[in-house]
Design a protein around this motif. Structure first.
Motif, PDB file in Angstrom:
ATOM      1  N   LYS A   1     -25.796  26.727   0.929  1.00 31.20           N
ATOM      2  CA  LYS A   1     -24.381  26.679   0.578  1.00 31.20           C
ATOM      3  C   LYS A   1     -24.099  25.569  -0.428  1.00 31.20           C
ATOM      4  CE  LYS A   1     -19.840  26.475   2.731  1.00 31.20           C
ATOM      5  NZ  LYS A   1     -19.106  26.338   4.008  1.00 31.20           N
ATOM      6  N   GLU A   2     -24.732  24.393  -0.167  1.00 34.21           N
ATOM      7  CA  GLU A   2     -24.541  23.269  -1.107  1.00 34.21           C
ATOM      8  C   GLU A   2     -25.118  23.607  -2.471  1.00 34.21           C
ATOM      9  OE1 GLU A   2     -26.230  19.870   0.724  1.00 34.21           O
ATOM     10  OE2 GLU A   2     -24.623  19.630   2.202  1.00 34.21           O
ATOM     11  N   ASP A   3     -26.285  24.339  -2.473  1.00 31.76           N
ATOM     12  CA  ASP A   3     -26.865  24.734  -3.771  1.00 31.76           C
ATOM     13  C   ASP A   3     -25.899  25.637  -4.529  1.00 31.76           C
ATOM     14  OD1 ASP A   3     -29.137  23.280  -3.333  1.00 31.76           O
ATOM     15  OD2 ASP A   3     -30.301  24.976  -2.528  1.00 31.76           O
ATOM     16  N   LYS A   4     -25.280  26.560  -3.778  1.00 27.85           N
ATOM     17  CA  LYS A   4     -24.320  27.441  -4.438  1.00 27.85           C
ATOM     18  C   LYS A   4     -23.145  26.642  -4.991  1.00 27.85           C
ATOM     19  CE  LYS A   4     -25.428  31.599  -1.721  1.00 27.85           C
ATOM     20  NZ  LYS A   4     -24.911  32.584  -0.758  1.00 27.85           N
ATOM     21  N   ASP A   5     -22.699  25.673  -4.174  1.00 26.92           N
ATOM     22  CA  ASP A   5     -21.566  24.836  -4.645  1.00 26.92           C
ATOM     23  C   ASP A   5     -21.952  24.062  -5.898  1.00 26.92           C
ATOM     24  OD1 ASP A   5     -20.040  25.774  -2.580  1.00 26.92           O
ATOM     25  OD2 ASP A   5     -20.445  24.041  -1.261  1.00 26.92           O
ATOM     26  N   ILE A   6     -23.196  23.532  -5.823  1.00 23.79           N
ATOM     27  CA  ILE A   6     -23.659  22.753  -6.991  1.00 23.79           C
ATOM     28  C   ILE A   6     -23.751  23.656  -8.209  1.00 23.79           C
ATOM     29  CG2 ILE A   6     -25.641  21.516  -7.944  1.00 23.79           C
ATOM     30  CD1 ILE A   6     -26.100  20.392  -5.097  1.00 23.79           C
ATOM     31  N   LEU A   7     -24.288  24.899  -7.984  1.00 22.70           N
ATOM     32  CA  LEU A   7     -24.387  25.815  -9.112  1.00 22.70           C
ATOM     33  C   LEU A   7     -22.997  26.143  -9.675  1.00 22.70           C
ATOM     34  CD1 LEU A   7     -27.157  28.300  -7.813  1.00 22.70           C
ATOM     35  CD2 LEU A   7     -27.335  26.631  -9.693  1.00 22.70           C
ATOM     36  N   ASN A   8     -22.024  26.325  -8.755  1.00 21.81           N
ATOM     37  CA  ASN A   8     -20.649  26.599  -9.231  1.00 21.81           C
ATOM     38  C   ASN A   8     -20.101  25.411 -10.035  1.00 21.81           C
ATOM     39  OD1 ASN A   8     -20.578  29.140  -8.031  1.00 21.81           O
ATOM     40  ND2 ASN A   8     -19.785  28.338  -6.081  1.00 21.81           N
ATOM     41  N   ILE A   9     -20.385  24.197  -9.501  1.00 24.45           N
ATOM     42  CA  ILE A   9     -19.908  22.990 -10.211  1.00 24.45           C
ATOM     43  C   ILE A   9     -20.554  22.899 -11.583  1.00 24.45           C
ATOM     44  CG2 ILE A   9     -19.946  20.470 -10.186  1.00 24.45           C
ATOM     45  CD1 ILE A   9     -19.691  20.648  -7.114  1.00 24.45           C
ATOM     46  N   VAL A  10     -21.878  23.146 -11.621  1.00 30.00           N
ATOM     47  CA  VAL A  10     -22.589  23.082 -12.909  1.00 30.00           C
ATOM     48  C   VAL A  10     -22.038  24.130 -13.869  1.00 30.00           C
ATOM     49  CG1 VAL A  10     -24.821  23.449 -13.999  1.00 30.00           C
ATOM     50  CG2 VAL A  10     -24.669  22.088 -11.912  1.00 30.00           C
ATOM     51  N   THR A  11     -21.775  25.338 -13.312  1.00 27.90           N
ATOM     52  CA  THR A  11     -21.219  26.402 -14.170  1.00 27.90           C
ATOM     53  C   THR A  11     -19.862  26.005 -14.734  1.00 27.90           C
ATOM     54  OG1 THR A  11     -22.381  28.069 -12.834  1.00 27.90           O
ATOM     55  CG2 THR A  11     -20.554  28.820 -14.234  1.00 27.90           C
ATOM     56  N   ASN A  12     -19.028  25.443 -13.816  1.00 29.67           N
ATOM     57  CA  ASN A  12     -17.698  24.996 -14.272  1.00 29.67           C
ATOM     58  C   ASN A  12     -17.817  23.898 -15.335  1.00 29.67           C
ATOM     59  OD1 ASN A  12     -16.367  26.785 -12.587  1.00 29.67           O
ATOM     60  ND2 ASN A  12     -16.291  25.314 -10.881  1.00 29.67           N
ATOM     61  N   LEU A  13     -18.754  22.963 -15.096  1.00 28.62           N
ATOM     62  CA  LEU A  13     -18.954  21.878 -16.074  1.00 28.62           C
ATOM     63  C   LEU A  13     -19.398  22.446 -17.415  1.00 28.62           C
ATOM     64  CD1 LEU A  13     -20.701  19.142 -13.883  1.00 28.62           C
ATOM     65  CD2 LEU A  13     -18.388  19.093 -14.843  1.00 28.62           C
TER      66      LEU A  13
END
Length: 367
Positions: free
Chosen positions: A17-29
């Protein structure tokens, strides 16, 4: 064992779940970075457009400045040509007027020579000669007055008397200081020329002729000249020589009247002295100051007597002793040449002593 597996599973799920969140954050960035890059690119384009616009405005300003400079140069040359043409026209007019004066003077000399060589015919032509002499005198004085009026520099002149130059200051600087400190002139008066009297001293100082740019400036200076009361400085108009001599005689007469009657109201306006409301002028023929009505009556009587004499002379045609014709024409055309012992100089010295004031119309108040 089962508990540990469940815990490990939970941990793994949390990590996923954290990896997905991180991926979403990276995508947003990444999206925000792309947006920032687009903004930066737009700003760069805007900056380039602004720089181009600034460059174009600078070019337009340079072009306009060049056009204004060229137009100013053209106008300046045009004004210089007009000024040169006007000066040449005035010079030609003055020369032609002086030539006319010389011609009239030569004619007068020829008349006198003819009179001297024809003494036996003097009585017959004396009336005509007298009329010609009077006419020539009138024309010469009129032409001299016209020359003075045509000279715009003289028309805007004022003369300062009793001015002492301070150390480190020339005549113009001294006059400007008088304008500012003693006449309280709140604006700058344009002075085109300052000239001292040639070799003339009045009470230890030379008269200073100040040529102003406009007639309005001259009137303002004369209007403020009353502020000089009580000082050793006096301001007058630059009158023609003949008017100066008349004013000198009228000033002497005014002092005698004032001495006899201190309460009388006296006012000297150009070449007339007003005693209360009665005008007086200086009569060159009688060499005295007379009331205007009396002068006109005397002139009328003289014309009547002259007419009777001409009639009797032509009727009888008798010879008579030679009459001397007094020369009354001044050949001096320099109106600034004040003589050391002239009546005008004595008048100025007396007025400096008695503090006679001048107003804006060349009027002297003797109160």
């Amino acid at each position: 064992m089962v508990l540990e597996k469940a815990r490990l599973k939970d941990i793994v799920d949390n990590l996923d779940k954290e990896d997905k969140d991180i991926l979403n954050i990276v995508t947003n960035l990444k999206m925000e970075v792309d947006t920032v890059k687009e903004h930066v690119s737009d700003l760069g384009k805007t900056r380039d457009e602004h720089l181009h616009l600034i460059t174009q405005i600078k070019d337009d300003i340079s072009t306009v400045r060049k056009e204004i400079k060229d137009e100013a140069s053209v106008q300046e040359r045009h004004l210089e040509n007009q000024e040169a043409a006007l000066k040449a026209e005035i010079k030609d007019l003055k020369e032609s007027t002086e030539n006319a004066i010389n011609s009239l003077q030569n004619e007068f000399v020829g008349i006198r020579s003819s009179v001297k060589s024809s003494a036996d015919k003097m009585e017959t032509i004396s009336a005509d000669i007298t009329n010609k002499v009077q006419y020539i005198d009138t024309v010469v004085e009129s032409l001299k007055e016209d020359i003075w009026e045509l000279d715009s520099a003289n028309r805007n002149n004022v003369i300062f008397y009793g001015v002492k130059e301070e150390s480190g200051m020339n005549a113009e600087q001294t006059i400007r200081q008088i304008f500012k400190t003693q006449l309280n002139l709140g604006r700058d008066i344009v002075i085109t020329r300052v000239k001292k009297g040639k070799g003339v001293t009045i009470r230890g100082t030379q008269p200073i002729t100040v040529c102003l740019q406009t007639f309005k400036d001259k009137m303002e200076v004369l209007a403020k000249s009353k502020l000089l009361r009580g000082t050793n400085i006096m301001v007058t108009e630059d009158f023609p020589r003949r008017i100066q001599e008349h004013r000198a005689e009228l000033t002497k007469f005014a002092k005698e009247v004032k001495k006899a009657n201190p309460d009388v109201r006296l006012s000297l306006q150009y070449d007339r002295l007003y005693v209360e409301s009665e005008p007086y002028i200086y009569n060159e023929e009688t060499n005295s100051v007379e009331a205007v009505e009396h002068c006109e009556e005397v002139a009328l009587q003289n014309r009547s007597a002259l007419a009777r004499k001409i009639y009797q002379t032509r009727k009888c045609n008798k010879s008579s002793p030679r009459r001397r014709v007094r020369k009354s024409i001044s050949t001096d055309t320099d109106f600034q040449n004040y003589q050391q012992n002239s009546p005008h100089k004595r008048m100025v010295e007396d007025e400096l002593s008695d503090h006679i004031d001048y107003d804006e119309h060349g009027i002297d108040d003797f109160d």
